[in-house]
Design an enzyme around this catalytic site. Structure first.
Site, PDB file in Angstrom:
ATOM      1  N   LYS A  28       0.841  -1.218   0.000  1.00  0.00           N
ATOM      2  CA  LYS A  28       0.000   0.000   0.000  1.00  0.00           C
ATOM      3  C   LYS A  28       0.864   1.251   0.000  1.00  0.00           C
ATOM      4  O   LYS A  28       1.996   1.245   0.500  1.00  0.00           O
ATOM      5  CB  LYS A  28      -0.972   0.030   1.189  1.00  0.00           C
ATOM      6  CG  LYS A  28      -0.361   0.251   2.586  1.00  0.00           C
ATOM      7  CD  LYS A  28      -0.175   1.697   2.978  1.00  0.00           C
ATOM      8  CE  LYS A  28       0.738   1.783   4.179  1.00  0.00           C
ATOM      9  NZ  LYS A  28       1.551   2.905   4.381  1.00  0.00           N
ATOM     10  N   ASP A 155      -2.764  -1.008   9.616  1.00  0.00           N
ATOM     11  CA  ASP A 155      -2.931  -1.095   8.156  1.00  0.00           C
ATOM     12  C   ASP A 155      -3.509  -2.429   7.702  1.00  0.00           C
ATOM     13  O   ASP A 155      -3.796  -2.603   6.515  1.00  0.00           O
ATOM     14  CB  ASP A 155      -1.564  -0.957   7.451  1.00  0.00           C
ATOM     15  CG  ASP A 155      -0.915   0.396   7.663  1.00  0.00           C
ATOM     16  OD1 ASP A 155      -1.637   1.379   7.894  1.00  0.00           O
ATOM     17  OD2 ASP A 155       0.324   0.455   7.580  1.00  0.00           O
TER      18      ASP A 155
HETATM   19  O1  C5P Z   1      -0.560  -0.301  14.142  1.00  0.00           O
HETATM   20  P1  C5P Z   1       0.852  -0.620  13.941  1.00  0.00           P
HETATM   21  O2  C5P Z   1       1.332  -1.749  14.822  1.00  0.00           O
HETATM   22  O3  C5P Z   1       1.249  -0.835  12.512  1.00  0.00           O
HETATM   23  O4  C5P Z   1       1.652   0.677  14.407  1.00  0.00           O
HETATM   24  C1  C5P Z   1       3.051   0.675  14.638  1.00  0.00           C
HETATM   25  C2  C5P Z   1       3.435   1.908  15.421  1.00  0.00           C
HETATM   26  O5  C5P Z   1       3.274   3.080  14.616  1.00  0.00           O
HETATM   27  C3  C5P Z   1       2.586   2.184  16.650  1.00  0.00           C
HETATM   28  O6  C5P Z   1       3.070   1.482  17.771  1.00  0.00           O
HETATM   29  C4  C5P Z   1       2.748   3.688  16.814  1.00  0.00           C
HETATM   30  O7  C5P Z   1       3.999   4.002  17.409  1.00  0.00           O
HETATM   31  C5  C5P Z   1       2.802   4.176  15.369  1.00  0.00           C
HETATM   32  N1  C5P Z   1       1.470   4.579  14.902  1.00  0.00           N
HETATM   33  C6  C5P Z   1       0.929   5.772  15.344  1.00  0.00           C
HETATM   34  N2  C5P Z   1      -0.313   6.148  14.914  1.00  0.00           N
HETATM   35  C7  C5P Z   1      -1.005   5.390  14.038  1.00  0.00           C
HETATM   36  C8  C5P Z   1      -0.473   4.182  13.560  1.00  0.00           C
HETATM   37  C9  C5P Z   1       0.778   3.796  14.008  1.00  0.00           C
HETATM   38  O8  C5P Z   1       1.556   6.497  16.130  1.00  0.00           O
HETATM   39  N3  C5P Z   1      -2.202   5.790  13.628  1.00  0.00           N
END
Ligand code: C5P
Length: 317
Positions: A28, A155
């Site tokens: 993506k 995602d």
């Molecule tokens: O959701 P995911 O595990 O992919 O996110 C990885 C990290 O990216 C989170 O722990 C956070 O630090 C950051 N993040 C964020 N805000 C989001 C998505 C991700 O700060 N909306």
């Protein structure tokens, strides 16, 4: 958590696959990535437009007596294949949700680079949900799979659906963007090494606190209107990513990559997600090939690939 759904065992084994199940899943990019304030749960509120492009990983699931994962391609030898791997976590999450044993032999063929801002790990988790759902005959709907996906990463739900979609919340709430079918031509400039997503978000918070970040993007309305017009030049003018300043601050060499794409004739260029991949919009397929060749010749990236979008999310092939 979502409500558990337990299929009748006989019905499930009738539906279960006997042969291998192959699932293809795209990378993506974010056509618009508006980052709001940091929330108490450590995530940022997002207003984003996801777009799935034709750069794929492939996951094959076979029957097994335990749960195992092997891989080839991008990241082999770097990516841990243990219980922390998102593929294994996804298989276990589906098994827990449906009450079936988490037994499968999984093999991942990876083209999407690691920690690149292309959601490669999330794509693999989405592929694992779709592959195991078919292998085990649990037969969940896309919405049910997306609900499990949300617990695995922000995602992951988008990669169950693919196409072009609006993402809100921390990115896990997705709704399709309805536009007349159009194929857009992208060039993906893959960098040497990755960038950590949490580090990029932290860097954006730091830049904002220091007054050193550009003003936050407005909402995605202009981009959504541009998508309906089907003109690459119009779309180019509306692309935007709040995380770009953070990625460039952490990786100053990205400025040269973005400049080289512009010189090569891209209509627009930007950092993909939290970087360090840069993506460029081309006027057509021939333009995309030319830009990719020029980026590689300029030595400003590890590799440049052309990819069309939008494409569907994780699908059995
Ligand atoms: O959701 P995911 O595990 O992919 O996110 C990885 C990290 O990216 C989170 O722990 C956070 O630090 C950051 N993040 C964020 N805000 C989001 C998505 C991700 O700060 N909306």
């Amino acid at each position: 958590m979502t409500e558990a759904w337990r299929p009748d065992d006989d019905e499930r084994s009738r539906r279960a696959a006997t042969g291998p199940v192959r699932v293809r899943v795209p990378a993506k990019i974010n056509l618009h990535l508006g980052v709001g304030p940091l929330r108490p749960d450590g995530y940022h509120e997002l207003n984003t437009v996801y777009h799935a492009i034709a750069l794929y990983d492939e996951l094959t699931a076979r029957r097994g007596d335990t749960l195992t994962l092997t891989m080839e391609g991008e990241g082999t030898g770097e990516l841990a294949l243990d219980d922390d791997n998102l593929v294994i976590r996804a298989a276990r999450a589906l098994a827990a949700h449906t009450g079936v044993p988490a037994h499968a032999r999984l093999h991942l063929r990876k083209q999407i680079p690691l920690a690149a801002g292309l959601a490669g790990g999330s794509a693999d988790a989405a592929a694992a949900l779709v592959a195991c759902d078919t292998l085990w005959g649990t037969n969940l709907s896309r919405d049910q799979l997306a609900a499990i996906a949300a617990d695995l990463g922000s995602d992951v739900p988008f990669l169950i659906f693919g196409g072009t979609a609006l993402g809100t919340g921390r990115g896990e709430t997705v709704s399709p963007v309805l536009a007349r079918p159009t194929t857009w031509h992208w060039v993906v400039a893959i960098a040497d090494g990755g960038l950590s997503t949490p580090t990029a978000y932290r860097e954006l918070d730091r830049l904002r606190a220091d007054g050193a970040a550009p003003p936050p993007l407005p909402n995605a309305d202009a981009l959504l209107a541009a998508l309906r017009q089907r003109s690459p030049a119009v779309l180019a003018a509306t692309l935007g990513n709040d995380l770009q300043a953070a990625a460039q601050s952490l990786r100053p060499a990205l400025a040269a990559t973005l400049k080289a794409g512009e010189t090569a004739g891209a209509l627009a260029g930007m950092v993909s997600g939290s970087g360090p991949t840069c993506v460029f919009l081309a006027a057509d397929a021939a333009g995309a090939s030319r830009i990719a060749a020029e980026l590689e010749a300029a030595g400003v990236c590890r590799a440049a690939r052309t990819a069309t979008g939008p494409v569907p999310g994780a699908r059995v092939i």
